[in-house]
Design an enzyme around this catalytic site. Structure first.
Site, short mmCIF file in Angstrom:
data_model
loop_
_atom_site.label_atom_id
_atom_site.label_comp_id
_atom_site.label_asym_id
_atom_site.label_seq_id
_atom_site.Cartn_x
_atom_site.Cartn_y
_atom_site.Cartn_z
N GLN A 105 0.85 -1.20 0.00
CA GLN A 105 0.00 0.00 0.00
C GLN A 105 0.88 1.24 0.00
O GLN A 105 0.38 2.35 -0.07
CB GLN A 105 -0.87 0.02 1.26
CG GLN A 105 -1.79 -1.17 1.38
CD GLN A 105 -2.40 -1.26 2.78
OE1 GLN A 105 -3.45 -0.70 3.04
NE2 GLN A 105 -1.73 -1.94 3.67
N HIS A 121 -1.55 1.36 -4.23
CA HIS A 121 -1.96 2.77 -4.19
C HIS A 121 -1.03 3.64 -5.02
O HIS A 121 -0.85 4.83 -4.73
CB HIS A 121 -2.01 3.28 -2.74
CG HIS A 121 -3.01 2.52 -1.90
ND1 HIS A 121 -2.94 2.46 -0.53
CD2 HIS A 121 -4.10 1.80 -2.25
CE1 HIS A 121 -3.95 1.72 -0.07
NE2 HIS A 121 -4.66 1.31 -1.09
P1 CNA Z 1 -1.36 3.07 8.89
O1 CNA Z 1 -2.83 3.03 8.95
O2 CNA Z 1 -0.69 4.31 9.32
O3 CNA Z 1 -0.83 1.83 9.76
C1 CNA Z 1 0.52 1.60 9.95
C2 CNA Z 1 0.65 0.38 10.84
O4 CNA Z 1 2.00 0.03 10.90
C3 CNA Z 1 0.16 0.60 12.26
O5 CNA Z 1 -0.63 -0.50 12.65
C4 CNA Z 1 1.46 0.65 13.07
O6 CNA Z 1 1.31 0.09 14.35
C5 CNA Z 1 2.38 -0.19 12.24
N1 CNA Z 1 3.78 0.17 12.35
C6 CNA Z 1 4.33 1.41 12.31
N2 CNA Z 1 5.67 1.33 12.36
C7 CNA Z 1 5.95 0.01 12.47
C8 CNA Z 1 7.16 -0.73 12.57
N3 CNA Z 1 8.35 -0.12 12.57
N4 CNA Z 1 7.09 -2.07 12.67
C9 CNA Z 1 5.89 -2.70 12.67
N5 CNA Z 1 4.71 -2.06 12.57
C10 CNA Z 1 4.76 -0.72 12.47
O7 CNA Z 1 -0.82 2.77 7.44
P2 CNA Z 1 -1.33 1.67 6.40
O8 CNA Z 1 -0.17 1.35 5.56
O9 CNA Z 1 -2.05 0.58 7.07
O10 CNA Z 1 -2.38 2.50 5.58
C11 CNA Z 1 -2.39 2.49 4.24
C12 CNA Z 1 -2.02 3.85 3.64
C13 CNA Z 1 -0.85 4.48 4.31
C14 CNA Z 1 -1.59 3.66 2.25
O11 CNA Z 1 -2.56 4.13 1.41
C15 CNA Z 1 -0.29 4.42 2.05
O12 CNA Z 1 -0.33 5.16 0.88
C16 CNA Z 1 -0.18 5.29 3.21
N6 CNA Z 1 1.17 5.65 3.64
C17 CNA Z 1 2.26 5.21 2.98
C18 CNA Z 1 3.52 5.59 3.38
C19 CNA Z 1 4.72 5.09 2.65
O13 CNA Z 1 4.64 4.85 1.47
N7 CNA Z 1 5.85 4.90 3.35
C20 CNA Z 1 3.66 6.46 4.49
C21 CNA Z 1 2.51 6.91 5.13
C22 CNA Z 1 1.27 6.50 4.68
#
Ligand code: CNA
Length: 444
Positions: free
Chosen positions: A252, A272
């Protein structure tokens, strides 16, 4: 007709839920909606809410058996069997006193002096054991097979055997590189107060982007991928790919770091989209994503040269005219075609699914795990548990630690080629919830 499955947030997953409520003093259970459904596991009733405090300050030693209820309970147990009894009289939410009262009303004797020292879960188990071992009830026990627990060792052994592993990833696999996720306490959504949006998701809403692209470009720099670095977890996926075990990575994430890690395009579905490319919303000219990075860093809305060359003095254009938008899927936009083209087949082909670093709140990716066959092991690696999805095994903790732990346990052939990976790092894996098969991996 356009696809109806648009990307949308799913805060309340699970559809209709049922709760059986009962008055443990006698009234049969009734069904009501919207509350939690209980699931018996490992043959033990886990339908208690251990957080529920006893509200009455009862003197336990004074509790007496209610003979009328005793007859009612025991007749029902004899005639209808244990399952029916449980459905009718055990509520998902019961206080410890209520469970104890039921135990007394069934005619069993549990010393009041021990009441305080047993947990509510233990008390329910004592109650169940009394019923099951009560010869006077002549119970024929239903055969309920829960199957053996899916252990960490079994998972590690399966990893060495599986050859079609589906990995679903989210923002959590990139947080160690300094890119915030969305929904964590200090995630991106928590940093958007200054935008005064009704809902922080609106910063990624396509309609709102068209009305005011500046909103997105004022915060996009926060999630721009860093240069040249990938996480241990990205490289762990690369190890699986090198071993011909990766069926596909459905990510994602929009940071395109899977590609940087070397996951090949035939093994990758960027559900995405990503920052890797961008296009003009007016003339659809495609640009390499890096072309607009400096605009993003400076919080400037990038505009298409071709379109602006066509504008004459005093022409009026809309606010989104010639705006170059990164090819990331906003809320309200359809997912890339590749997702729909491949997901069905990959779900039916995979022999293991590992979900890493996602809250599973955004559909349709969130439900991939529910569509995978029951016999296929389902593993979650995340900082937070996701209780409303059915995982066989959950590793709680930092995903870089968990993947390092897995690699260490599997031996030198599984070394992760990442500068941050330390094969000597001390990591522990301890069970935190046996019923739910949840383990915590941490470095002491
Ligand atoms: P979210 O809803 O923010 O969930 C992130 C999850 O990851 C949470 O449950 C956290 O507890 C867990 N988490 C955070 N850091 C760690 C770690 N180091 N180790 C283990 N678990 C961890 O984000 P999702 O990805 O679930 O939501 C989907 C969205 C977020 C997508 O549409 C992306 O486009 C979007 N997104 C992407 C990025 C990226 O590309 N790096 C950054 C921020 C958001």
């Amino acid at each position: 007709m356009s696809k109806t499955l648009k990307r949308h947030s799913n805060h309340e997953k699970g559809g209709k839920r049922i709760q059986y409520t009962t008055n443990p003093n006698g009234a049969p259970a009734s069904r009501s909606n919207n509350l939690t459904q209980s699931i018996p596991t490992n043959g033990i009733i886990t339908i208690v809410n251990s957080d529920l405090e006893d509200t009455m300050d009862l003197d336990i030693s004074q509790l007496k058996v209610n003979e009328q209820l005793k007859r009612k309970y025991r007749t029902l147990l004899k005639n209808k069997g244990i399952l029916e009894f449980l459905v009718m009289f055990i509520a998902p939410i019961m206080s410890k006193q209520q469970v104890y009262q039921m135990l007394i009303n069934l005619g069993y004797n549990h010393p009041p002096s021990k009441y305080k020292s047993v947990s509510i879960k233990k008390l329910v188990k004592i109650l169940a054991d009394f019923i099951i071992n009560d010869e006077s009830l002549k119970l024929t026990l239903p055969v309920i097979s829960f199957g053996p627990r899916y252990t960490v060792d079994k998972f590690l052994s399966d990893l060495t055997l599986c050859s079609r592993i589906l990995i679903v990833t989210g923002a959590g696999i990139s947080t160690s590189l300094g890119i915030p996720d969305f929904r964590s306490f200090s995630g991106l959504y928590a940093q958007l107060d200054h935008l005064r949006l009704e809902d922080p998701q609106h910063a990624f809403n396509f309609k709102i982007f068209n009305r005011n692209p500046q909103i997105f470009f004022s915060i996009a720099h926060l999630i721009l991928p860093p240069d040249g670095k990938v996480s241990i977890t990205h490289d762990f996926m690369k190890v699986l790919q090198s071993k011909n075990k990766l069926l596909k990575n459905y990510t994602q994430n929009i940071d395109n770091l899977e590609v940087k890690a070397g996951i090949t395009t035939d093994k990758l579905v960027q559900c995405h989209g990503s920052f890797a490319s961008a296009r003009c919303l007016s003339c659809f000219t495609k640009y390499p994503g890096s072309k607009i990075y400096s605009h993003i860093q400076q919080k400037i809305v990038p505009r298409c040269f071709n379109c602006y060359n066509r504008v004459k003095l005093n022409d009026e254009v809309s606010v989104n005219y010639g705006v170059i938008k990164p090819d990331i899927t906003f809320f309200g936009e359809d997912l890339p075609k590749l997702y729909y083209k491949s997901i069905k087949q990959d779900i039916s082909q995979c022999d293991m699914i590992i979900v890493i670093g996602t809250s599973l709140k955004v559909e349709p990716v969130a439900s991939i795990v529910d569509r995978v066959a029951k016999k296929v092991p389902k593993i979650l690696i995340n900082r937070d548990a996701i209780p409303d999805r059915d995982f066989d095994l959950t590793f709680l903790g930092d995903c870089d630690n968990v993947t390092s732990y897995i690699s260490q346990r599997l031996g030198s052939g599984w070394k992760i080629p990442n500068e941050r990976y330390n094969p000597q790092q001390k990591l522990t894996c301890e069970v935190t919830d046996l019923d739910e098969n949840i383990y915590r991996v941490s470095s002491p």
